[in-house]
Design a protein around this motif. Structure first.
Motif, PDB file in Angstrom:
ATOM      1  N   GLN A 132       0.827  -1.202   0.000  1.00  0.00           N
ATOM      2  CA  GLN A 132       0.000   0.000   0.000  1.00  0.00           C
ATOM      3  C   GLN A 132       0.864   1.256   0.000  1.00  0.00           C
ATOM      4  N   ALA A 133       1.939   1.241   0.781  1.00  0.00           N
ATOM      5  CA  ALA A 133       2.806   2.422   0.846  1.00  0.00           C
ATOM      6  C   ALA A 133       3.423   2.719  -0.514  1.00  0.00           C
ATOM      7  N   ASP A 134       3.872   1.688  -1.213  1.00  0.00           N
ATOM      8  CA  ASP A 134       4.452   1.892  -2.545  1.00  0.00           C
ATOM      9  C   ASP A 134       3.409   2.424  -3.529  1.00  0.00           C
ATOM     10  N   ILE A 135       2.199   1.870  -3.468  1.00  0.00           N
ATOM     11  CA  ILE A 135       1.136   2.337  -4.361  1.00  0.00           C
ATOM     12  C   ILE A 135       0.803   3.797  -4.065  1.00  0.00           C
ATOM     13  N   ASN A 136       0.682   4.150  -2.779  1.00  0.00           N
ATOM     14  CA  ASN A 136       0.380   5.541  -2.420  1.00  0.00           C
ATOM     15  C   ASN A 136       1.526   6.475  -2.795  1.00  0.00           C
ATOM     16  N   ALA A 137       2.773   6.006  -2.691  1.00  0.00           N
ATOM     17  CA  ALA A 137       3.912   6.832  -3.098  1.00  0.00           C
ATOM     18  C   ALA A 137       3.882   7.073  -4.610  1.00  0.00           C
ATOM     19  N   GLU A 138       3.517   6.039  -5.378  1.00  0.00           N
ATOM     20  CA  GLU A 138       3.375   6.211  -6.833  1.00  0.00           C
ATOM     21  C   GLU A 138       2.240   7.174  -7.150  1.00  0.00           C
ATOM     22  N   LEU A 139       1.147   7.072  -6.407  1.00  0.00           N
ATOM     23  CA  LEU A 139       0.028   7.991  -6.595  1.00  0.00           C
ATOM     24  C   LEU A 139       0.465   9.421  -6.290  1.00  0.00           C
ATOM     25  N   ALA A 140       1.250   9.595  -5.238  1.00  0.00           N
ATOM     26  CA  ALA A 140       1.762  10.930  -4.893  1.00  0.00           C
ATOM     27  C   ALA A 140       2.625  11.485  -6.019  1.00  0.00           C
ATOM     28  N   VAL A 170       0.010  15.111  -0.180  1.00  0.00           N
ATOM     29  CA  VAL A 170      -1.197  15.327   0.620  1.00  0.00           C
ATOM     30  C   VAL A 170      -2.433  14.900  -0.175  1.00  0.00           C
ATOM     31  N   ALA A 171      -2.472  15.238  -1.461  1.00  0.00           N
ATOM     32  CA  ALA A 171      -3.601  14.820  -2.300  1.00  0.00           C
ATOM     33  C   ALA A 171      -3.643  13.296  -2.396  1.00  0.00           C
ATOM     34  N   SER A 172      -2.494  12.667  -2.493  1.00  0.00           N
ATOM     35  CA  SER A 172      -2.440  11.209  -2.545  1.00  0.00           C
ATOM     36  C   SER A 172      -3.017  10.598  -1.272  1.00  0.00           C
ATOM     37  N   ALA A 173      -2.618  11.127  -0.122  1.00  0.00           N
ATOM     38  CA  ALA A 173      -3.149  10.631   1.154  1.00  0.00           C
ATOM     39  C   ALA A 173      -4.654  10.856   1.222  1.00  0.00           C
ATOM     40  N   ALA A 174      -5.111  12.002   0.717  1.00  0.00           N
ATOM     41  CA  ALA A 174      -6.546  12.304   0.742  1.00  0.00           C
ATOM     42  C   ALA A 174      -7.322  11.333  -0.141  1.00  0.00           C
ATOM     43  N   VAL A 175      -6.830  11.085  -1.358  1.00  0.00           N
ATOM     44  CA  VAL A 175      -7.515  10.161  -2.265  1.00  0.00           C
ATOM     45  C   VAL A 175      -7.600   8.783  -1.634  1.00  0.00           C
ATOM     46  N   SER A 176      -6.503   8.309  -1.069  1.00  0.00           N
ATOM     47  CA  SER A 176      -6.478   6.988  -0.447  1.00  0.00           C
ATOM     48  C   SER A 176      -7.441   6.918   0.736  1.00  0.00           C
ATOM     49  N   THR A 177      -7.438   7.935   1.568  1.00  0.00           N
ATOM     50  CA  THR A 177      -8.285   7.944   2.756  1.00  0.00           C
ATOM     51  C   THR A 177      -9.760   8.086   2.394  1.00  0.00           C
ATOM     52  N   ILE A 178     -10.061   8.925   1.414  1.00  0.00           N
ATOM     53  CA  ILE A 178     -11.456   9.090   0.985  1.00  0.00           C
ATOM     54  C   ILE A 178     -11.983   7.775   0.422  1.00  0.00           C
ATOM     55  N   LEU A 179     -11.199   7.117  -0.408  1.00  0.00           N
ATOM     56  CA  LEU A 179     -11.643   5.837  -0.964  1.00  0.00           C
ATOM     57  C   LEU A 179     -11.867   4.815   0.147  1.00  0.00           C
ATOM     58  N   SER A 180     -10.951   4.780   1.112  1.00  0.00           N
ATOM     59  CA  SER A 180     -11.133   3.877   2.255  1.00  0.00           C
ATOM     60  C   SER A 180     -12.414   4.210   3.007  1.00  0.00           C
ATOM     61  N   GLY A 181     -12.653   5.485   3.229  1.00  0.00           N
ATOM     62  CA  GLY A 181     -13.849   5.913   3.951  1.00  0.00           C
ATOM     63  C   GLY A 181     -15.131   5.534   3.231  1.00  0.00           C
ATOM     64  N   VAL A 182     -15.150   5.718   1.914  1.00  0.00           N
ATOM     65  CA  VAL A 182     -16.342   5.363   1.139  1.00  0.00           C
ATOM     66  C   VAL A 182     -16.600   3.858   1.229  1.00  0.00           C
ATOM     67  N   LEU A 183     -15.559   3.063   1.029  1.00  0.00           N
ATOM     68  CA  LEU A 183     -15.724   1.612   1.081  1.00  0.00           C
ATOM     69  C   LEU A 183     -16.157   1.145   2.469  1.00  0.00           C
ATOM     70  N   LEU A 184     -15.558   1.710   3.507  1.00  0.00           N
ATOM     71  CA  LEU A 184     -15.935   1.329   4.868  1.00  0.00           C
ATOM     72  C   LEU A 184     -17.350   1.793   5.210  1.00  0.00           C
ATOM     73  N   SER A 185     -17.762   2.933   4.686  1.00  0.00           N
ATOM     74  CA  SER A 185     -19.129   3.415   4.926  1.00  0.00           C
ATOM     75  C   SER A 185     -20.146   2.449   4.334  1.00  0.00           C
ATOM     76  N   PHE A 186     -19.909   2.016   3.097  1.00  0.00           N
ATOM     77  CA  PHE A 186     -20.810   1.036   2.485  1.00  0.00           C
ATOM     78  C   PHE A 186     -20.840  -0.252   3.292  1.00  0.00           C
TER      79      PHE A 186
END
Length: 150
Positions: A2-10, A17-33
């Motif tokens: 996950q860290a490598d994928i997020n670093a590539e996204l960054a 910061v945008a990379s961390a936000a995208v990752s966290t938002i996606l996690s939040g949406v999936l966990l909410s469902f």
């Protein structure tokens, strides 16, 4: 991974910061469902402000992973972060945080918490000794930052 994928996204977004936000938002949406699917509507009454602090700590953790993966590498990054998590967990166990059972910080438990710190030293010793001076000191500071984020 996950860290490598997020670093590539960054790198792709040119913004950790945008990379961390995208990752966290996606996690939040999936966990909410998953949450709504498993237990229906959320019961928010009775929440204390500190109950929400986990989200803040999670954001700091994800951001640290994104920013520190490249300079430290995944092995040192995760060992340092887990060492930090273990140290805080041992302290919280010792005081019985949030009504949990108290577990005294014995010498054996303290030694268990220190083992990942030793792992960081073993992982970083070649890089620090080979990169004398400011570069080696910077790697140690980054590992300490990862420890704190954990």
């Amino acid at each position: 991974m996950q860290a490598d994928i997020n670093a590539e996204l960054a790198a792709a977004l040119d913004n950790p910061v945008a990379s961390a936000a995208v990752s966290t938002i996606l996690s939040g949406v999936l966990l909410s469902f998953a949450s709504v699917r498993s237990c229906g509507a959320l019961k928010l009454d009775g929440l204390k402000p500190w109950h929400l602090s986990g989200g803040v700590f999670g954001a700091v953790y994800v951001l640290a992973l994104v920013v520190l993966t490249e300079p430290l590498g995944p092995a040192t990054l995760f060992v340092a972060a887990e060492a930090g998590s273990m140290a805080v967990a041992a302290i919280l166990d010792h005081v019985g945080f949030a009504g949990a059972a108290t577990r005294r910080l014995t010498q054996r438990r303290a030694a268990g918490v220190l083992l990942p710190v030793l792992g960081c030293v073993v992982l970083e010793a070649p890089a620090v000794s080979a990169a004398a001076g400011a570069s080696g000191a910077k790697r140690l500071r980054l590992a300490a930052l990862s420890f704190a984020a954990g």
